[in-house]
Design an enzyme around this catalytic site. Structure first.
Site, mmCIF file in Angstrom:
data_model
loop_
_atom_site.group_PDB
_atom_site.id
_atom_site.type_symbol
_atom_site.label_atom_id
_atom_site.label_comp_id
_atom_site.label_asym_id
_atom_site.label_seq_id
_atom_site.Cartn_x
_atom_site.Cartn_y
_atom_site.Cartn_z
ATOM 1 N NE ARG A 193 -2.524 1.129 3.530
ATOM 2 C CZ ARG A 193 -3.232 1.020 4.641
ATOM 3 N NH1 ARG A 193 -4.513 0.703 4.595
ATOM 4 N NH2 ARG A 193 -2.682 1.205 5.807
ATOM 5 C CE LYS A 228 -2.160 4.875 6.868
ATOM 6 N NZ LYS A 228 -3.231 5.652 7.506
ATOM 7 C CD GLU A 267 -11.700 6.347 5.045
ATOM 8 O OE1 GLU A 267 -11.123 5.294 5.367
ATOM 9 O OE2 GLU A 267 -11.156 7.224 4.339
HETATM 10 N N1 PMP Z 1 -9.218 4.874 7.104
HETATM 11 C C1 PMP Z 1 -8.336 5.840 7.388
HETATM 12 C C2 PMP Z 1 -8.617 7.233 6.935
HETATM 13 C C3 PMP Z 1 -7.161 5.545 8.109
HETATM 14 O O1 PMP Z 1 -6.270 6.497 8.387
HETATM 15 C C4 PMP Z 1 -6.939 4.216 8.545
HETATM 16 C C5 PMP Z 1 -5.715 3.883 9.350
HETATM 17 N N2 PMP Z 1 -4.627 3.573 8.529
HETATM 18 C C6 PMP Z 1 -7.890 3.234 8.213
HETATM 19 C C7 PMP Z 1 -9.018 3.594 7.490
HETATM 20 C C8 PMP Z 1 -7.690 1.795 8.600
HETATM 21 O O2 PMP Z 1 -6.676 1.225 7.814
HETATM 22 P P1 PMP Z 1 -5.726 0.070 8.363
HETATM 23 O O3 PMP Z 1 -6.605 -1.096 8.703
HETATM 24 O O4 PMP Z 1 -4.812 -0.238 7.245
HETATM 25 O O5 PMP Z 1 -5.024 0.618 9.556
#
Ligand code: PMP
Length: 294
Positions: free
Chosen positions: A53, A152, A185
């Site tokens: 990622r 990200k 989200e």
């Molecule tokens: N959405 C956002 C905006 C985030 O910052 C995160 C944290 N990384 C997540 C979802 C969850 O992703 P992950 O399971 O990869 O931590």
């Protein structure tokens, strides 16, 4: 705090010496990307997926990470070992690097690479037992056509504005809707609902990060007899769900029991959610890349 040794551009330096330029475009413009990764019991959980990622985010913003994935992997392991951690929260940051005061990334020759391996910060256990109260907030999630939430990026102001709204409402997390009013989200977590034995999470094109822990949940859920659907849904679907929970690297899997003042079902963490938390913890504690026995 045990994050004394920081990886900064190829070297391990002490925390007090881990400094970057005020001309770094990561600082000036949020021009860069990052990852948050966890290690449990001496193993880095879903390491390759996090690295994939990171490199995908880099590709999307046309940032050439000056290290191969394999070199990055070694650098992360080296940093965790230098801090003698078994359980850790690892923050990987790659910024555009030092440039001038203009926006042009072409003026930035060397991306800055930072790895911090720190003690973990957990939500208190009571929230896993009792569940979270959350709210939907007025700030909409970035539209993918402007700044895709699948990247990200270091530019988290959209999420921070929603977090401020959560703070003002006195809750720990906020649910963000997209521009059309569909649930996208949370500020740092993905969201799931369960209704009549069907588990739903928004597809990423709605405006959500493809969370690594979201992927773990989607893998585990069928083992519990749940049907899994990546499907758009609205605030109303949240309110009338049988169960709701969030997933994220920091939060793992955490139940939600109240949204905008509406209790979810009877206001207790759901049964499936409890089982998913157990299964998630089993997986996290038994799988991953060994840090020390290499
Ligand atoms: N959405 C956002 C905006 C985030 O910052 C995160 C944290 N990384 C997540 C979802 C969850 O992703 P992950 O399971 O990869 O931590």
């Amino acid at each position: 705090m045990s994050s004394e040794q920081i990886f900064l551009n190829g070297e391990l330096v002490k925390q007090e010496d881990a400094k970057i330029s005020v001309f770094d475009h990561g600082f000036l413009y949020g021009d860069g990307i990052f990852e948050g990764i966890r290690a449990y019991n001496g193993r880095v959980f879903r390491f390759d997926e996090h690295l994939d990622r990171l490199y995908e985010s880099a590709k999307a913003i046309m940032l050439d990470i000056p290290m191969s994935k394999e070199e990055m992997k070694e650098a992360v392991l080296k940093t965790i070992r230098a801090n003698e951690l078994e359980d850790a929260y690892i923050r990987l940051v790659v910024s555009r690097g030092v440039g001038d005061l203009g926006l042009d990334p072409n003026k930035c020759d060397n991306p800055t690479v930072i790895i911090i391996a720190s003690d973990i910060e957990l939500y208190p256990e009571e929230f896993y037992q009792e569940g979270l109260e959350v709210v939907t907030v007025p700030t909409r999630r970035n539209i993918p056509e402007a700044l895709n939430p699948r990247i990200k990026s270091l530019n988290y102001l959209n999420n921070i504005l929603a977090k401020i709204e959560a703070n003002r409402a006195g809750v720990l997390e906020a649910i963000m809707l997209n521009n059309e009013g569909y649930v996208a989200e949370c500020t740092g977590d993905n969201i799931f609902i369960i209704k009549d034995g069907v588990l739903r999470t928004p597809p990423t094109h709605v405006g959500a990060l493809k969370g690594i822990k979201r992927g773990v949940v989607l893998d585990i859920a069928p083992e519990l007899g749940l049907e899994v659907k990546e499907e758009v849904f609205t605030r109303h679907d949240l309110y009338v769900a049988d169960e709701c929970f969030l997933s994220g690297t920091a939060a793992e899997v955490i139940p939600v029991v109240e949204i905008d003042g509406r209790e979810i079902a009877d206001g207790q963490p759901g049964e499936y959610t409890g089982k998913l938390i157990d299964k998630f913890r089993q997986a996290a504690n038994s799988q991953g890349t060994e840090i020390y026995n290499k």
